[in-house]
Design an enzyme around this catalytic site. Structure first.
Site, PDB file in Angstrom:
ATOM      1  N   CYS A 193       0.835  -1.203   0.000  1.00 33.19           N
ATOM      2  CA  CYS A 193       0.000   0.000   0.000  1.00 33.19           C
ATOM      3  C   CYS A 193       0.869   1.253   0.000  1.00 33.19           C
ATOM      4  CB  CYS A 193      -0.915  -0.019   1.228  1.00 33.19           C
ATOM      5  SG  CYS A 193      -1.917   1.460   1.398  1.00 33.19           S
ATOM      6  N   CYS A 236      -0.405   4.162   2.274  1.00 36.04           N
ATOM      7  CA  CYS A 236      -0.178   3.938   3.707  1.00 36.04           C
ATOM      8  C   CYS A 236       1.295   4.168   4.069  1.00 36.04           C
ATOM      9  CB  CYS A 236      -0.529   2.506   4.110  1.00 36.04           C
ATOM     10  SG  CYS A 236      -1.991   1.841   3.350  1.00 36.04           S
ATOM     11  N   ASP A 237       2.214   3.774   3.199  1.00 38.52           N
ATOM     12  CA  ASP A 237       3.620   3.672   3.627  1.00 38.52           C
ATOM     13  C   ASP A 237       4.602   4.579   2.905  1.00 38.52           C
ATOM     14  OD1 ASP A 237       2.841   1.731   5.436  1.00 38.52           O
ATOM     15  OD2 ASP A 237       3.097   0.105   3.997  1.00 38.52           O
TER      16      ASP A 237
END
Ligand SMILES: Cc1cc2nc3c(=O)[nH]c(=O)nc-3n(C[C@H](O)[C@H](O)[C@H](O)COP(=O)(O)OP(=O)(O)OC[C@H]3O[C@@H](n4cnc5c(N)ncnc54)[C@H](O)[C@@H]3O)c2cc1C
Length: 309
Positions: free
Chosen positions: A133, A136-137
């Site tokens: 993701c 997200c990261d």
């Protein structure tokens, strides 16, 4: 046991749209979600191809608006993982670890999950340099060097996004041409921070506390080489999240649920919508459309079979 006219499994775009339509059809409707409402779209920074949402089009905000609209229409949203569905004389019994629920009709909208690379180091370094993701990261890789495995729309779109954070992005694609097409493809080809390595597969992920390098195979020569980097994002396609349904409804050999154009499965009263189906396009717009069709058909089925709870 709580009783519903229609139970929807999954609160992604398909499930939330189904919920909106079912609730507006005055069906007593519940949506079950095992993780975060919004499904896969919350994993992407921007949705540029959903009609009517070109400006404030972050995946998260679109997901949140869809969730709110379904709830405002009257759906109950329960954060529970459905672990089994059984057909009984009264209807379908859906079980989670907490409770059992009875529903006259069921819409399966459980979507799909990322296909793993299945190479040494992947499981060990997940969360320590291996990610599925980018939204997200990506921020953990500011000024760092990352790799992206894949060559389809999601991989290319997310590789473009990662170049905002990383100093350099390598895109590893197993063929000699990207699968991504059109504008997304043009953008990556012209992105100076991205280097596309064609005919390469990731064979191993190395590290100590975190990822330090990947071993790549040249799919033409068979040669293995090591490339130092700080993280690897995997976008190698998806597999259906249908394990619990395989003995219940008909699927194809890969596990995607087979429906007709009214989203009916082979079991009367069970419908499927969105990415979980054996379908030709897995996008927000198709998932939402499937959800709308499934809900209207499920409503008719409930009425015709006298199943209103
Ligand atoms: C990185 C990335 C970028 C993308 N970009 C775009 C884009 O720009 N435009 C576009 O149109 N599409 C894009 N997509 C594709 C899009 O996200 C999907 O097509 C869409 O989300 C499918 O919706 P769905 O509702 O069918 O499934 P999902 O979104 O997968 O939702 C399914 C939901 O069901 C839940 N669930 C599964 N099983 C159970 C269970 N047993 N009990 C309870 N809950 C369960 C899951 O937790 C999940 O929340 C992208 C996807 C990714 C991964």
């Amino acid at each position: 046991m709580q009783r519903y006219d229609i139970a929807i499994i999954g609160a992604g775009p398909a499930g939330l749209t189904a919920g909106l339509y079912a609730a507006r059809d005055l069906m007593k409707t519940v949506i079950f979600e095992k993780d975060t409402a919004g499904g896969l779209i919350i994993q992407t920074d921007v949705i540029e191809n959903y009609p009517g949402a070109p400006e404030d089009s972050s995946g998260f905000s679109l997901a949140d608006r869809m969730r709110q609209q379904a709830v405002d229409a009257g759906c109950t949203l329960l954060y529970e993982n459905i672990t089994s569905v059984e057909k009984t004389g009264e209807g379908f019994v859906l079980s989670s670890a907490k409770e059992q629920y009875l529903a006259s009709a069921v819409i399966i909208a459980g979507g799909s999950v990322p296909r793993k690379l299945d190479v040494p180091g992947e499981a060990e370094f997940t969360g320590r340099g291996v990610s599925y993701c980018a939204t997200c990261d990506a921020m953990f890789f500011r000024g760092k060097v990352v790799g992206v495995s894949g060559g389809g729309d999601s991989a290319v779109k997310e590789a473009n996004f990662l170049t905002r954070f990383a100093s350099k992005v390598y895109l590893f694609h197993r063929r000699d041409e990207l699968r991504a097409r059109g504008e997304v493809r043009e953008r990556i080809l012209n992105n100076p921070k991205c280097e596309i390595m064609y005919n390469r597969t990731v064979e191993k992920i190395n590290g100590d506390m975190k990822v330090t390098s990947v071993e790549l195979k040249d799919t033409v020569t068979g040669e293995i080489s090591e490339l130092p980097l700080d993280g690897i994002f995997v976008f190698n396609g998806f597999v259906p999240d249908t394990g619990i349904f395989r003995d219940l409804v008909e699927t194809d050999s890969d596990g995607w649920i087979i429906t007709d154009e009214r989203m009916r499965t082979n079991v009367p009263g069970i419908f499927a919508a969105g990415d979980v189906r054996n379908t030709v396009l897995r996008q927000v717009v198709t998932a939402a459309a499937d959800g709308a069709v499934a809900a209207t058909q499920a409503g008719l089925w409930v009425d015709e079979n006298g199943g209103k709870m």
